[in-house]
Design a protein around this motif. Structure first.
Motif, PDB file in Angstrom:
ATOM      1  N   GLY A 221      41.353  41.116  21.166  1.00 37.10           N
ATOM      2  CA  GLY A 221      42.615  40.751  21.817  1.00 37.10           C
ATOM      3  C   GLY A 221      42.367  39.903  23.048  1.00 37.10           C
ATOM      4  N   SER A 222      43.462  39.490  23.685  1.00 38.25           N
ATOM      5  CA  SER A 222      43.344  38.590  24.837  1.00 38.25           C
ATOM      6  C   SER A 222      43.450  39.348  26.153  1.00 38.25           C
ATOM      7  CB  SER A 222      44.445  37.532  24.766  1.00 38.25           C
ATOM      8  OG  SER A 222      44.519  36.866  26.011  1.00 38.25           O
ATOM      9  N   SER A 223      42.466  39.161  27.031  1.00 40.69           N
ATOM     10  CA  SER A 223      42.518  39.846  28.333  1.00 40.69           C
ATOM     11  C   SER A 223      43.608  39.237  29.216  1.00 40.69           C
ATOM     12  CB  SER A 223      41.158  39.775  29.042  1.00 40.69           C
ATOM     13  OG  SER A 223      40.835  38.439  29.336  1.00 40.69           O
ATOM     14  N   ARG A 224      44.097  38.053  28.870  1.00 45.27           N
ATOM     15  CA  ARG A 224      45.210  37.447  29.610  1.00 45.27           C
ATOM     16  C   ARG A 224      46.529  38.077  29.216  1.00 45.27           C
ATOM     17  NH1 ARG A 224      45.394  32.882  32.321  1.00 45.27           N
ATOM     18  NH2 ARG A 224      43.394  31.884  32.637  1.00 45.27           N
ATOM     19  N   ASP A 225      46.580  38.617  27.995  1.00 43.11           N
ATOM     20  CA  ASP A 225      47.841  39.112  27.462  1.00 43.11           C
ATOM     21  C   ASP A 225      47.585  40.371  26.628  1.00 43.11           C
ATOM     22  OD1 ASP A 225      50.438  39.269  26.754  1.00 43.11           O
ATOM     23  OD2 ASP A 225      50.496  37.444  25.539  1.00 43.11           O
ATOM     24  N   PRO A 226      47.156  41.440  27.300  1.00 45.96           N
ATOM     25  CA  PRO A 226      46.739  42.620  26.536  1.00 45.96           C
ATOM     26  C   PRO A 226      47.869  43.271  25.736  1.00 45.96           C
ATOM     27  CG  PRO A 226      46.641  43.038  28.912  1.00 45.96           C
ATOM     28  CD  PRO A 226      46.917  41.579  28.734  1.00 45.96           C
ATOM     29  N   GLN A 227      49.111  43.014  26.149  1.00 45.99           N
ATOM     30  CA  GLN A 227      50.237  43.620  25.425  1.00 45.99           C
ATOM     31  C   GLN A 227      50.550  42.872  24.129  1.00 45.99           C
ATOM     32  OE1 GLN A 227      51.133  46.387  26.585  1.00 45.99           O
ATOM     33  NE2 GLN A 227      50.046  46.053  28.509  1.00 45.99           N
TER      34      GLN A 227
END
Ligand code: ADP
Ligand code: ASP
Ligand code: MG
Length: 448
Positions: A277-283
């Motif tokens: 997943g993306s650490s910029r957009d964990p949701q």
């Protein structure tokens, strides 16, 4: 039985600066099952270190590279105040780095020592940022547990020794403290520093998860999962919510840079699920890679790997004789070379190898070519890209579209299909490959 522990890995862009590291610290703080954190070097640092290992810089050039590395770290240190234990360790590690960088020539082992500094530095900084976010955290030197052979530049892990060391030295520390450790690096049986090859931090995270019986590995990067193709190349690429171990392994092997090719191995050995997943957009969710097979047959992604070498070996004396392939592969194995595609005829064999420009070690050495040249005629071609269509049950007849029709418009140098139900791979000229991938994606993966 697997524990509830989660190993979280943060890649180079996720730990690039203070803001990025802080976002990652929130991810760790919000999931109490994360007990081991594996960090990459801050973005750009390993490339600088590779420059130093290439030994082409004069003294002034080396000093400039050291300063560039220092600046990346210092920009973060300026925003956090390192606790005494971390400040002392960081200072000592930095002076080791300066000493090594002052040497005009390095051995292979010293090159790995040099490459290891990026992760050694970033793990000090990330530990502090976790502490600043009320997470009880310590820095752990992964070389105490991640044991490898001594193939410097691309060392192979010793799974049993790693498990034993992790059970003895790491598991007991996980009760109430998050252990922040380094991706990409390990140590051989004499304690000398080794590295696992570029992008190896994903692999480190999976190996550690296996060694501590974790329930899952979370790979936090700069994209919201594994996509149907590199999202930088196709705006219509879509994240894939679930992948089987086999599909994910094939994608990683054939070029989805988002995962190091070996990452899935330890996870599938132990049935440990992998999340990307993306650490910029964990949701935003991401991709889950798990044991069960995905239901639908067909193509799910297209990948590419640039900078391939095509090696063609021909030996007319081998007509009707045996042992030709065995001899070739023994030599390749002696040089720790990993081969991707192979096609053969009676007296010749063609195979592909990686030749990434920023590799920590050249894949094909002249000495290897000389040994092969003793019994066959060797041709080396460069500037090729390996394109792979990945999915399940990719027997040609089962696909809705005839894959051969899709391929007919491209100039294909070599094609491989049949050894695995999960891929169809071929080589094209590098300058055409982006277009080839875009065209395949449009035809096979963008249908409504
Ligand atoms: P990290 O530094 O976090 O390890 P990498 O740069 O190694 O990150 O991998 C993430 C990159 O992989 C993305 O930015 C993306 O451009 C690239 N990539 C290539 N193929 C894919 C794919 N199929 N799905 C997602 N990302 C991909
Ligand atoms: N820092 C290493 C590299 O850039 C390992 C990694 O980031 O996975 O290759
Ligand atoms: Mg990576």
């Amino acid at each position: 039985m697997n524990s509830q522990y989660v190993v979280a890995k943060f890649g180079g862009t996720s730990v690039a600066d203070f803001e990025a590291m802080s976002r990652c610290a929130h991810i760790v703080r919000d999931n109490p099952n994360v007990r081991v954190v594996v960090v990459s070097a801050c973005a750009g640092v390993t490339n600088h270190l590779v420059t130093l290992t290439q030994q082409k810089e004069d003294e002034a050039g080396r000093k400039a590279v050291v300063a560039a590395v220092e600046n990346i770290q210092q920009a973060i240190i300026d925003q956090v105040s390192l606790d005494a234990d971390l400040a002392e360790g960081y200072k000592q590690t930095f002076s080791e780095f300066e000493n090594l960088a002052s040497l005009p020539a390095l051995s292979r082992q010293q090159c790995d020592e040099m490459l290891s500094f990026g992760e050694r530095f970033s793990s000090y900084l990330f530990t502090q940022i976790l502490r600043n976010n009320q997470v009880q955290a310590s820095r752990f030197d992964v070389r105490k547990v991640l044991k490898t052979d001594n193939q410097f530049g691309k060392a192979n892990p010793n799974v049993a020794a790693t498990r034993e060391a992790a059970q003895t030295n790491l598991v007991a520390l996980l009760g109430d403290t998050v252990q922040v450790t380094q991706g990409f690096i390990g140590s051989d049986q004499y304690g000398q520093t080794t590295t696992l090859g570029r992008g190896g931090s994903d692999y480190s995270a999976a190996l550690l998860a296996e060694a501590i019986d974790a329930s899952s590995v979370h790979i936090w990067t700069d994209v919201v999962g594994i996509f149907s193709t590199d999202p930088r190349l196709c705006v219509k690429a879509r994240p894939i919510p679930r992948l089987s171990f086999d599909e994910a392994a094939e994608m990683a092997t054939f070029g989805a840079k988002v995962l190091h090719p070996a990452t899935i191995l330890p996870a599938s050995r132990k049935g440990i699920s992998v999340f990307v997943g993306s650490s910029r957009d964990p949701q935003a969710g991401g991709t889950w890679i798990e044991k069960e097979k995905t239901a639908q047959a067909g193509i799910r992604a297209v990948t590419q790997r640039k900078n391939q070498i095509l090696l063609t070996l021909k030996s007319p004396e081998m007509l009707l004789a045996s042992g030709f392939l065995a001899r070739i592969f023994t030599i390749l194995s002696n040089y720790n070379i990993s081969v991707d595609l192979v096609t053969t005829s009676e007296i010749s064999v063609a195979l592909t190898l990686d030749n990434a420009p920023n590799a920590s070690r050249p894949e094909l050495e002249q000495a290897c070519l000389d040994e092969l040249g003793e019994f066959c005629h060797v041709t080396v071609e460069n500037n090729l890209t390996l394109v792979a269509m990945i999915g399940s049950e990719i027997q040609l007849k089962k696909c809705q579209l005839n894959l051969m029709d899709v391929l007919s418009e491209f100039n294909i140098r070599l094609i491989c299909h049949g050894a695995s139900k999960h891929n169809l791979c071929f080589l094209v000229e590098q300058q055409e490959s982006d277009q080839v991938v875009q065209s395949i994606h449009a035809k096979l993966l963008e249908v409504a």
